[in-house]
Every structure is written in C-alpha cells, then in structure tokens.
Design an enzyme around this catalytic site. Structure first.
Site, mmCIF file in Angstrom:
data_model
loop_
_atom_site.group_PDB
_atom_site.id
_atom_site.type_symbol
_atom_site.label_atom_id
_atom_site.label_comp_id
_atom_site.label_asym_id
_atom_site.label_seq_id
_atom_site.Cartn_x
_atom_site.Cartn_y
_atom_site.Cartn_z
ATOM 1 C CG ASP A 41 -1.757 -1.162 1.412
ATOM 2 O OD1 ASP A 41 -1.682 -2.085 0.591
ATOM 3 O OD2 ASP A 41 -2.524 -1.199 2.402
ATOM 4 C CD GLN A 57 1.903 -1.087 5.144
ATOM 5 O OE1 GLN A 57 1.426 -2.062 5.703
ATOM 6 N NE2 GLN A 57 2.451 -0.084 5.825
#
Length: 504
Positions: A41, A57
């Site tokens: 993400d 992430q």
C-alpha cells in the site's frame, strides 16, 4: 492491509534482493518500485514544502508480506524518486512489534505526524509518530496505541488503515473495518490532539449480502478508506476485502455532513480489480487530487522469491469529477518528460482486422490514440507481441449496437505462455461521445500495464515468457472504426542504472 503471500521455505531472504530485482526483465522502469523485497500500500502521501513524499508498506528482508516497515521516497516532479531512510521499523516490543501497517501523514500545527496501524499478533490498533522537519526521521509516541480497542459491543472482521483530517477545531479519523454478518464499514472518531480519540459512530456501512461475487461487491471489510471532496461532491474510496482476500477498489459518491455519509451511487474505481488496490490520495500544493494505488503481482510466490521483489506502485494520477458525476483519472502530466522517440501513425479508417505497426516497438511505451467507432464496431490495440504472435496482450474498445456506450476489455489470454500466471480478462464501461469517439492511452512498463479510456482506468500485470521478443505493437478493427490520431513514445527509465540500497 493483509495479504496471504508467504515466502517458500528454504528461499534465501535477504542476499542479493536488489541485484536480482534489477536483473528481472519484468520489473518496471518508470513506475516506482522498492529497491527489492516487498512493496504494497501507498501510505502517508503528501506534498510537503514543495516535495512529494510517498511512504509505502515495505519488507526489505524478503519479497513477502511479513513484519512490514514503512519505506519512504521523495520527488519534486512525481516522476523521478529518491529513496529516503526507512521511516518506521517494527518495535522490539509494543503495539507494532509485528508490523507498522497502513496509515496517513497530517500536519499538526507544523509537526508532521503519522497515524498508522500497529500490529501485534491479531491486534491492529492506531499508533502515532512525529517526524523531523524534512520528514526523514520519526519518533513513535510513547502513548501508543492511541486507540486501545475497537468499539465495544461490535463483532468486527478487522480494524485497520486510517484517513485523518482537520475539521474546524478537531481532528477526525476513519478506521476501516467490517461488522460480521453485515458488511464493511468505516468507524468515525474525533480528537483534540491526535492522541485521545472519542468514538463517534459508523460513517457508512455496506451490505455484504448484496451482489456477492460481482465486480461491485463491497466485501465484508473495507480497507484503506479515503474520504475527500471534489467540487460539490464527496467521495468515499475503499478496497473490498473478505477473509484475507483482496478484491477491488470502489468508491461512493454522495454527501458527507455531520457524522454520516449519505451515498448517491457506488462505482468501480479501476477496472483492473486487485491490480489497483489500497489507493491513497492527497491534495497537492497546486490544488490537484493526486492518487496512487498498489499494483499486485499476477505470478506465483515462488517466481516473486526468485525475482527478489514483489509489488509496484501505480503511476500517480490526477483525479477529477466528470460531467456524469463519476471520477475521471489520468496520469499526471509531468510523466511526459520521460517521453523520447515519437512515432506517429497516419490517421484514417482501420480497414483490416489487424496490422502490425513495425515502427512502434518496445516494453516501455506511452501510446495515445483517438478512435471513432460506429455502432457495433470494435477497435483493438495489441502490445507486448512476439514476432510469431504466440504471446500478445490485446486492449479492445467496442461500441454497443445501439450506439449508447462503450466497453473497454483487456484480453490477457495470450499475454504469457506461462500457465502459472494470471491471465483472466478485465473489462468495464467507458463513455463515448455522440460520434462514438474515445481517447485511449496505454502505458506499457514491462509487466505493468495502465490503460485509460475516456477517463476510466484499467490496470493489470502481464508476464511474457519471451520478454526480449515481446515488443511488437499493432492495431485493428471489426466494423467501421476511424483512427483520428495515434502517437507512441519510447519511455525513459525514471531511475538511475544499477541496484538501489535496500536500507537507504
């Protein structure tokens, strides 16, 4: 957000990840990717003092979703990116010892502040960290987690990912969740200081029993909720999740007022489904709504482990409100600075079912064309084609027989001879003008494919087994189709040559 990918047993985890990633012919060159390892993400997206910051992430130890860190990259033009020091590392103890999951960045009176999901075991709770003036170094708040439990008396499916904004004199926050047996939801909280939060209620709740299995099913949990306004419309974006499976991004248009969101319509955000997932947006200093999404992989865990990397960030998109009340999306105009050699194809009717364009070749391309389709006609653009045609990816636009509208289809059935990769077709509706005209833009970046037709995007991944040969491009049509313009550019790389440090 969660994902079920794990590293195959016996696979070396850290040695040579960046080097292997750099050698992989399927690795994009003008999309942002992490130096190696795992990326998912987009997080903390912001335009801070003239610099774009993209957090994400990141697992620098392996191309697998495990013990997630926050990677960090900066750019002044949304095209060329500089790797910055890793922003958040899971703690040796505390609420984020098993991962620092998705969140946002806000300006708290000049203090850059991250709100993210800390993970410990099965618990996912909101945490806070404050940053240095240049956003390169971060200190976690000793009071973490700042919300110690989900709302009482609610049987939730999950509780994570954040949208935070200033409203008057208070902060407001949405946390993505789902109510078991009911559907996905966004819980609304309020705070004076970003540390002490009061539960307000559910902003909106979906129906998990409606349209199950369809392309607009809202799932049992909403990941990565994002609330923003465009003109007189409010937009609530979320990614539909169910039992560990990522499905697709959707958005409600409607009205946010008081403590509730009153929806008017539900739409698909990207026709690629999970290939554009967990999007996050920000309003930049030019007043534009900029959005990124995560392009998941379509090959096996073993292939990712061998390649040394996994996950691609979408190209940054400008999001606007269309005349029909839906979102229009387009790559940021800054991307054109990567264009190099231009090839123009003469306008005119497409009289053959297929013609190879020998002057247009490549695996890093930006193609713009305007097509005019008569009712019942179909136009197709072929990319990543081998000389024998055994591998090819087909972008198709068709107009309904009654002339009412169009359909964009992506055919990946022949995109790869590897039986283990995903080749399912993707499709969705596109607007055509009264004459059947549509602007089509196709960006090819090795395994990453982003298509924009009439402002509607379709994102996917493709993995030809003969990547050095799969560089052909062609066009064709069935029925009455006129090519009003066709321009193609070779695209330069956005990164310097050579592997990048895993721990910048």
């Amino acid at each position: 957000m969660t994902h079920d990918l794990t590293l195959p047993s016996g696979t070396p985890v850290a040695e040579g990840l960046a080097e292997r990633a750099h050698r992989d012919p399927h690795r994009p060159r003008f999309h942002f990717t992490s130096p190696g390892g795992w990326l998912n993400d987009p997080n903390g997206l912001t335009h801070w003092k003239g610099v774009y910051h993209l957090f994400y992430q990141y697992n620098p130890l392996a191309p697998a979703h495990d013990r997630i860190h926050w990677g960090h990259a900066t750019s002044t033009d949304l095209v060329h990116w500089t790797d910055e020091p890793i922003a958040l590392v899971p703690g040796t103890d505390g609420p984020d010892r098993d991962g620092c999951w998705s969140g946002v960045l806000v300006d708290d009176g000049g203090v850059p502040t991250l709100v993210y999901s800390g993970r410990h075991g099965d618990r996912e709770l909101p945490c806070v960290a404050t940053g240095s003036a240049d956003l390169r170094y971060w200190t976690k708040d000793q009071a973490n987690p700042v919300i110690t439990a989900p709302p009482e008396g609610v049987d939730i499916t999950a509780f994570r990912d954040h949208c935070v904004w200033r409203e008057g004199q208070v902060w407001r926050q949405l946390v993505g969740s789902g109510i078991r047996g009911v559907g996905g939801t966004a819980f609304l909280y309020e705070s004076d200081d970003l540390r002490s939060w009061r539960y307000v209620g559910r902003l909106l709740t979906g129906d998990a029993w409606q349209n199950r299995g369809e392309l607009d099913w809202t799932g049992t949990m909403w990941e990565c909720v994002d609330l923003f306004g465009l003109e007189e419309t409010d937009v609530l974006v979320f990614s539909a999740w169910d039992q560990g499976t990522t499905h697709h991004p959707l958005y409600w248009t409607g009205r946010y007022e008081g403590d509730t969101f009153t929806p008017t319509a539900l739409h698909r955000l990207d026709y690629g489904g999970r290939y554009f997932y967990a999007p996050q947006s920000t309003r930049d200093e030019h007043g534009r709504r900029i959005m990124f999404g995560w392009l998941q992989e379509g090959r096996t865990d073993e292939a990712n482990a061998q390649a040394g990397w996994c996950g691609v960030m979408s190209l940054p998109r400008v999001v606007t409100l269309g005349a029909d009340g839906r979102l229009n999306q387009a790559p940021v105009p800054e991307l054109t600075q990567l264009r190099r050699e231009r090839v123009e194809v003469a306008a005119g009717p497409l009289t053959d079912p297929y013609t190879r364009l020998h002057a247009v070749r490549g695996d890093q391309l930006d193609i713009e064309t305007t097509l005019r389709l008569a009712p019942g006609a179909t136009a197709r653009l072929v990319v990543r084609e081998t000389p024998d045609g055994a591998e090819r990816t087909v972008v198709e636009v068709s107009r309904a027989h009654d002339g009412a509208g169009g359909i964009l289809r992506l055919h990946r059935e022949s995109s790869s001879l590897d039986p283990s990769v995903d080749i399912e077709p993707r499709y969705g509706e596109v607007p055509l003008d009264a004459d059947g005209r549509v602007d089509l833009r196709v960006l090819v970046d090795h395994s990453a494919l982003e298509i924009f037709a009439g402002g509607r995007p379709l994102t996917a991944r493709i993995y030809p087994t003969r990547p050095e040969e799969a560089v052909g491009v062609g066009i064709g049509a069935d029925g009455d189709v006129s090519l009003e313009r066709f321009d193609a550019w070779q695209m330069a790389s956005a990164f310097t040559q050579g592997p990048r440090p895993m721990w910048p």
